[in-house]
Design a protein around this motif. Structure first.
Motif, PDB file in Angstrom:
ATOM      1  N   GLY A 117       0.752  -1.293  -0.097  1.00  0.00           N
ATOM      2  CA  GLY A 117       0.089   0.047   0.057  1.00  0.00           C
ATOM      3  C   GLY A 117       0.699   1.217   0.031  1.00  0.00           C
ATOM      4  O   GLY A 117       0.425   2.268  -0.654  1.00  0.00           O
ATOM      5  N   ALA A 118       2.114   1.425   0.841  1.00  0.00           N
ATOM      6  CA  ALA A 118       2.676   2.347   0.871  1.00  0.00           C
ATOM      7  C   ALA A 118       3.340   2.950  -0.731  1.00  0.00           C
ATOM      8  O   ALA A 118       3.441   3.972  -1.035  1.00  0.00           O
ATOM      9  CB  ALA A 118       3.881   2.351   1.725  1.00  0.00           C
ATOM     10  N   SER A 119       3.813   1.855  -1.288  1.00  0.00           N
ATOM     11  CA  SER A 119       4.260   2.076  -2.636  1.00  0.00           C
ATOM     12  C   SER A 119       3.449   2.543  -3.505  1.00  0.00           C
ATOM     13  O   SER A 119       3.670   3.500  -4.191  1.00  0.00           O
ATOM     14  CB  SER A 119       5.307   0.824  -3.220  1.00  0.00           C
ATOM     15  OG  SER A 119       6.054   0.396  -2.183  1.00  0.00           O
ATOM     16  N   THR A 120       2.326   2.017  -3.716  1.00  0.00           N
ATOM     17  CA  THR A 120       1.529   2.073  -4.498  1.00  0.00           C
ATOM     18  C   THR A 120       0.640   3.598  -4.202  1.00  0.00           C
ATOM     19  O   THR A 120       0.749   4.479  -5.195  1.00  0.00           O
ATOM     20  CB  THR A 120       0.094   1.366  -4.564  1.00  0.00           C
ATOM     21  OG1 THR A 120       0.481  -0.129  -4.485  1.00  0.00           O
ATOM     22  CG2 THR A 120      -0.835   1.603  -5.213  1.00  0.00           C
ATOM     23  N   GLY A 124       1.342   7.012  -6.967  1.00  0.00           N
ATOM     24  CA  GLY A 124       0.062   7.475  -7.270  1.00  0.00           C
ATOM     25  C   GLY A 124       0.017   8.891  -6.995  1.00  0.00           C
ATOM     26  O   GLY A 124      -0.268   9.366  -7.930  1.00  0.00           O
ATOM     27  N   LEU A 125       0.515   9.411  -5.966  1.00  0.00           N
ATOM     28  CA  LEU A 125       0.610  10.755  -5.631  1.00  0.00           C
ATOM     29  C   LEU A 125       1.648  11.415  -6.393  1.00  0.00           C
ATOM     30  O   LEU A 125       1.423  12.744  -6.872  1.00  0.00           O
ATOM     31  CB  LEU A 125       0.840  11.103  -4.111  1.00  0.00           C
ATOM     32  CG  LEU A 125      -0.619  10.575  -3.300  1.00  0.00           C
ATOM     33  CD1 LEU A 125      -0.467  10.577  -1.840  1.00  0.00           C
ATOM     34  CD2 LEU A 125      -1.680  11.410  -3.811  1.00  0.00           C
ATOM     35  N   VAL A 126       2.848  10.862  -6.652  1.00  0.00           N
ATOM     36  CA  VAL A 126       4.055  11.469  -6.973  1.00  0.00           C
ATOM     37  C   VAL A 126       3.957  11.379  -8.568  1.00  0.00           C
ATOM     38  O   VAL A 126       4.155  12.378  -9.406  1.00  0.00           O
ATOM     39  CB  VAL A 126       5.203  10.845  -6.412  1.00  0.00           C
ATOM     40  CG1 VAL A 126       6.530  11.491  -7.302  1.00  0.00           C
ATOM     41  CG2 VAL A 126       5.478  11.161  -4.857  1.00  0.00           C
ATOM     42  N   ALA A 127       3.942  10.160  -9.107  1.00  0.00           N
ATOM     43  CA  ALA A 127       4.142   9.688 -10.692  1.00  0.00           C
ATOM     44  C   ALA A 127       3.078  10.052 -11.547  1.00  0.00           C
ATOM     45  O   ALA A 127       3.229  10.346 -12.570  1.00  0.00           O
ATOM     46  CB  ALA A 127       4.786   8.448 -10.691  1.00  0.00           C
ATOM     47  N   VAL A 142      -1.743   4.156 -14.722  1.00  0.00           N
ATOM     48  CA  VAL A 142      -2.085   3.357 -13.539  1.00  0.00           C
ATOM     49  C   VAL A 142      -1.817   2.006 -13.377  1.00  0.00           C
ATOM     50  O   VAL A 142      -1.324   1.524 -12.105  1.00  0.00           O
ATOM     51  CB  VAL A 142      -3.777   3.577 -13.344  1.00  0.00           C
ATOM     52  CG1 VAL A 142      -4.052   4.762 -13.355  1.00  0.00           C
ATOM     53  CG2 VAL A 142      -4.600   2.963 -14.640  1.00  0.00           C
ATOM     54  N   GLY A 143      -1.720   1.002 -14.439  1.00  0.00           N
ATOM     55  CA  GLY A 143      -1.129  -0.190 -14.469  1.00  0.00           C
ATOM     56  C   GLY A 143       0.176  -0.297 -14.095  1.00  0.00           C
ATOM     57  O   GLY A 143       0.601  -1.242 -13.379  1.00  0.00           O
TER      58      GLY A 143
END
Length: 436
Positions: A117-120, A124-127, A142-143
């Protein structure tokens, strides 16, 4: 009571309670305690306390809160933003470079935080805004983030591997070492797909215009962003591989190292430490209570003779022992569409691992296969966790249908990677055997 009838009542009751909205730990524990009472009477309830005390005494459990705290502190240190900025400068000028670089950053971040969850959410917020602003296809964007984030359960230090090692009686250090090449293989497959897709259809992932590309001096300066993450990864994984520390001791080293990273970035504040500790407490309590409930359930299910029943059912499959292994992978995949990884582990590990051992398969290899399947479970509709994480951070222009369709090629890459690991088990087992 026959094993078949016991299985019907235990799993039927468990699924019913889950469907009614009861949390996993209470559904599992209730079924186990009630089943124990009705099968053997009130005197058998002493087993509940004994199993819980035995599980609580496990030294390995200390690693869970330490690795979770490590991940929380790194989230707040701004390392993910710095890594993405570095990757943007180096790979932005290549077709698909931002998406491929995002997978790489997810892999590095996974090696620091231990959870998906932390990585996603962080990437998701940064990239995601960066890729969408530069004309990248929504589904590809998103994939790649959802797939890259799922690497957090496979690349060590993985909290899921710690619980699996404890639950299945498999060396956690060996699982960590087996997870490294498995994670690298999946990263390579993800990046290969992105590269081929961007080459065949340049409009999916265009390269940055020349005016936006960083100069070589900027690129070299940006490399300092990888110094702290690489140092921390080497410190944690290296201490385990060298034998200088157990996984639990290495978790302590990682937690301290994460605080040092935050201090170097001038983000080690009272608020950051307090919030990290609060999240760690909440997640650790959840994991450890599940371990307690699982321990009671496993004792009960083993006592009613379920292992023999499952062995007979799986060995009846065509294809010999490999037919059994393929059947297990199919069951894991189907369960991954409906349940969370901890729930799947609780249900299947006590049954599948003894059978795999009896058929002569390496338990480390089999354990990593399980984790790869659970990584797929984070992406498979309808209940893949990373799908909902992405929905939570994606802009309104990205629909749930875009997320579902975006992860399909990456699930296919995971399935290909799983097949390669089954055909060539040395991909997983070579490093643990060489080191340990």
């Amino acid at each position: 009571m026959s094993p078949e009838l016991a299985s019907l009542f235990l799993f039927g009751g468990f699924i019913l309670l889950i469907a009614l909205g009861l949390p996993l730990v209470f559904a599992l524990g209730s079924v186990a305690i009630i089943g124990t009472y009705f099968l053997w009477g009130p005197q058998a309830l002493a087993m509940v306390g004994l199993r819980t005390f035995s599980a609580a005494n496990s030294f390995v459990l200390i690693a869970v809160p330490l690795f979770i705290f490590m991940g929380c502190m790194l989230e707040r240190s701004g390392i993910a933003t710095d890594l993405y900025d570095m990757m943007y400068k180096w790979m932005g000028g290549v077709r698909g470079g931002l998406a491929a670089g995002t997978v790489l950053i997810c892999g590095i971040f996974a090696a620091m935080v231990g959870v998906s969850g932390a990585s996603t959410v962080t990437m998701g917020l940064v990239a995601l805004p960066s890729m969408l602003a530069r004309g990248y296809d929504r589904r590809l964007s998103v994939g790649c983030i959802a797939a890259g984030g799922a690497l957090g359960v496979l690349i060590p230090p993985s909290v899921l591997m710690i619980v699996l090692g404890l639950y299945a009686n498999v060396s956690i250090g060996a699982l960590f070492l087996g997870g490294i090449p498995a994670g690298v293989l999946l990263m390579v497959l993800f990046i290969a797909y992105i590269t081929v897709a961007a080459t065949l259809r340049p409009e999916l992932a265009p390269a940055l215009p020349r005016g936006e590309r960083a100069a070589w001096r900027e690129r070299l300066v940006a490399l300092k962003a990888v110094v702290l993450p690489i140092a921390l990864i080497v410190l944690v994984i290296g201490s385990i591989v060298s034998g200088a520390a157990t996984p639990t001791e290495a978790a302590g080293v990682g937690a301290f190292g994460a605080m040092v990273c935050a201090a170097v970035q001038r983000r080690l504040t009272v608020t950051a430490v307090t919030e990290s500790a609060r999240i760690t407490l909440r997640l650790s309590c959840m994991v450890i209570w599940i371990v307690f409930a699982a321990s009671i359930f496993t004792a009960l299910y083993t006592a009613v003779g379920a292992q023999a029943m499952v062995r007979n059912a799986l060995t009846a499959l065509p294809g010999g022992r490999w037919g059994v292994i393929i059947g297990m992978q199919a069951i894991w995949f189907l369960l991954g569409c409906l349940l969370d990884p901890i729930g799947i582990m609780i249900i299947t590990v006590p049954l599948f691992f003894p059978l795999a051992r009896s058929l002569g398969f390496d338990p480390v290899w089999f354990g990593v296969l399980f984790v790869v399947n659970m990584e797929m479970a984070y992406l498979t509709p309808p209940f893949g966790f990373n799908l909902f994480y992405m929905r939570g951070v994606a802009p309104p222009s990205v629909s749930m249908a875009d997320i579902y369709r975006g992860v399909i090629p990456f699930v296919a890459m995971q399935a290909l990677g799983l097949a390669l690991m089954m055909v060539f088990p040395g991909i997983i087992t070579a490093l643990p055997r060489a080191v340990l």
